[in-house]
Design a protein around this motif. Structure first.
Motif, mmCIF file in Angstrom:
data_model
loop_
_atom_site.group_PDB
_atom_site.id
_atom_site.type_symbol
_atom_site.label_atom_id
_atom_site.label_comp_id
_atom_site.label_asym_id
_atom_site.label_seq_id
_atom_site.Cartn_x
_atom_site.Cartn_y
_atom_site.Cartn_z
ATOM 1 N N UNK A 75 43.275 27.352 38.171
ATOM 2 C CA UNK A 75 41.836 27.313 38.422
ATOM 3 C C UNK A 75 41.060 26.645 37.284
ATOM 4 N N UNK A 76 41.754 26.184 36.254
ATOM 5 C CA UNK A 76 41.045 25.556 35.146
ATOM 6 C C UNK A 76 40.247 24.353 35.635
ATOM 7 N N UNK A 77 38.970 24.319 35.304
ATOM 8 C CA UNK A 77 38.113 23.217 35.721
ATOM 9 C C UNK A 77 37.663 23.283 37.164
ATOM 10 N N UNK A 78 37.985 24.377 37.859
ATOM 11 C CA UNK A 78 37.697 24.474 39.290
ATOM 12 C C UNK A 78 36.213 24.701 39.569
ATOM 13 N N UNK A 132 28.334 30.394 29.620
ATOM 14 C CA UNK A 132 28.720 31.662 29.014
ATOM 15 C C UNK A 132 30.230 31.847 28.981
ATOM 16 N N UNK A 133 30.899 31.584 30.100
ATOM 17 C CA UNK A 133 32.338 31.827 30.148
ATOM 18 C C UNK A 133 33.105 30.856 29.266
ATOM 19 N N UNK A 134 32.586 29.646 29.123
ATOM 20 C CA UNK A 134 33.281 28.643 28.320
ATOM 21 C C UNK A 134 33.351 29.029 26.850
ATOM 22 N N UNK A 140 42.198 35.850 31.883
ATOM 23 C CA UNK A 140 42.193 37.204 32.434
ATOM 24 C C UNK A 140 41.059 37.375 33.437
ATOM 25 N N UNK A 141 39.879 36.866 33.099
ATOM 26 C CA UNK A 141 38.739 36.970 34.014
ATOM 27 C C UNK A 141 39.029 36.219 35.309
ATOM 28 N N UNK A 142 39.637 35.039 35.219
ATOM 29 C CA UNK A 142 39.982 34.278 36.420
ATOM 30 C C UNK A 142 40.938 35.068 37.314
ATOM 31 N N UNK A 180 41.150 35.563 41.419
ATOM 32 C CA UNK A 180 42.401 35.724 42.155
ATOM 33 C C UNK A 180 42.507 37.083 42.839
ATOM 34 N N UNK A 181 41.703 38.055 42.377
ATOM 35 C CA UNK A 181 41.723 39.371 42.994
ATOM 36 C C UNK A 181 42.893 40.234 42.575
ATOM 37 N N UNK A 182 43.542 39.900 41.451
ATOM 38 C CA UNK A 182 44.655 40.720 40.971
ATOM 39 C C UNK A 182 44.132 41.990 40.316
#
Length: 289
Positions: A179-182, A218-220, A229-231, A236-238
């Motif tokens: 998801x990087x850059x998504x 903010x997230x960057x 971890x946040x992603x 991802x819903x893990x």
């Protein structure tokens, strides 16, 4: 009447008329990511369905009483949006597929250009209905933003910003997440300005010259491990236990990192979260993280 669609849980699609207290629940709605969209006239609710089709649900105020299922290629649709006229529906999803669906039964129009190893998670239509935009969501390679001109044909492609911490001179490398850059959400602010909620913050794109700027980041500002971890948890819903197993750390370490990440983002945005201290926090606080 105004309605709210609630898709909590994995097996129900809920219609909630606001003047009433009891919602109408449609069973059999099994999809982890379940996009919905209201037609501009409020007469239809569009949704994806378990068999990878699209469905149109009639709401009050329309003479139609049957659920429609427009003819579309199956696409594992992850994002849908009506055009302003309410006569067309745009959908995007797995395999880099995007399509314009005509509600009058005319053949659907594919919007081509994305590779088949990309998942699209966002789609938007300009106020005039002329332009449609979508962008790379999950994928391992180079990510891009694409804008189609439905009136004159053709499209434009813009490279998405390189994620924080990456070397822009190097080719993107396979990642643990993908998801990087998504881009996860798109919105037209006028005909020539596009807002994109993406990895690295909120971006504003000018479709006149292709320039872009980061509006919110903010997230960057988080360490790369905290971003990952946040992603995994939020996108991802893990579960936190699953993430802890993936990263070979304890659940307590994941809890600590998530708490610290939210605290840092709140400070960056100037948001006060009751019960959360906002004094500076070291980049690392020991432990297994």
């Amino acid at each position: 009447a105004w309605y709210v669609a609630s898709t909590g849980g994995l097996t129900n699609l809920t219609f909630w008329p606001l003047p009433k207290q009891i919602p109408l629940v449609v069973e059999g709605y099994q999809r982890f990511r379940r996009p919905v969209a209201f037609s501009p006239d409020g007469k239809w609710l569009a949704s994806s369905w378990s068999d990878d089709t699209l469905r149109l649900w009639p709401l009050s105020g329309t003479s139609d009483v049957e659920v429609r299922s427009p003819a579309t290629p199956t696409g594992g649709w992850r994002a849908i949006s009506f055009d302003p006229s309410g006569r067309r529906l745009v959908a995007a999803g797995f395999g880099g597929r995007a399509v314009v669906v005509h509600l009058d039964g005319s053949p659907a129009i594919p919007l081509e250009g994305f590779p088949d190893d990309v998942m699209l998670e966002a789609v938007a239509v300009s106020p005039s209905g002329r332009f449609v935009a979508s962008a790379s969501g999950y994928g391992r390679g180079k990510k891009s933003l694409r804008v189609w001109d439905l009136h004159e044909g053709g499209h434009r492609t813009f490279d998405l910003p390189v994620p924080s911490g990456s070397d822009p001179s190097e080719e993107p490398q396979p990642s643990r997440v993908g998801y990087e850059g998504a881009v996860h959400s798109l919105f037209f602010a006028g005909e020539r300005t596009l807002l994109a909620a993406a990895d690295g913050g909120l971006w504003r794109w000018s479709l006149e010259d292709g320039s872009h700027e980061r509006v919110l980041a903010a997230m960057a500002k988080l360490p790369s491990k905290d971003q990952e971890i946040i992603r995994l948890v939020e996108w991802e819903g893990l579960s936190r236990e699953q993430v802890a197993d993936m990263m070979f750390v304890s659940r307590a370490a994941i809890d600590k990192r998530i708490t610290r990440a939210y605290r840092k983002m709140a400070r960056s945005l100037g948001v006060h979260r009751p019960g959360v201290r906002t004094t500076p926090v070291p980049a690392e606080e020991g432990g297994e993280a």
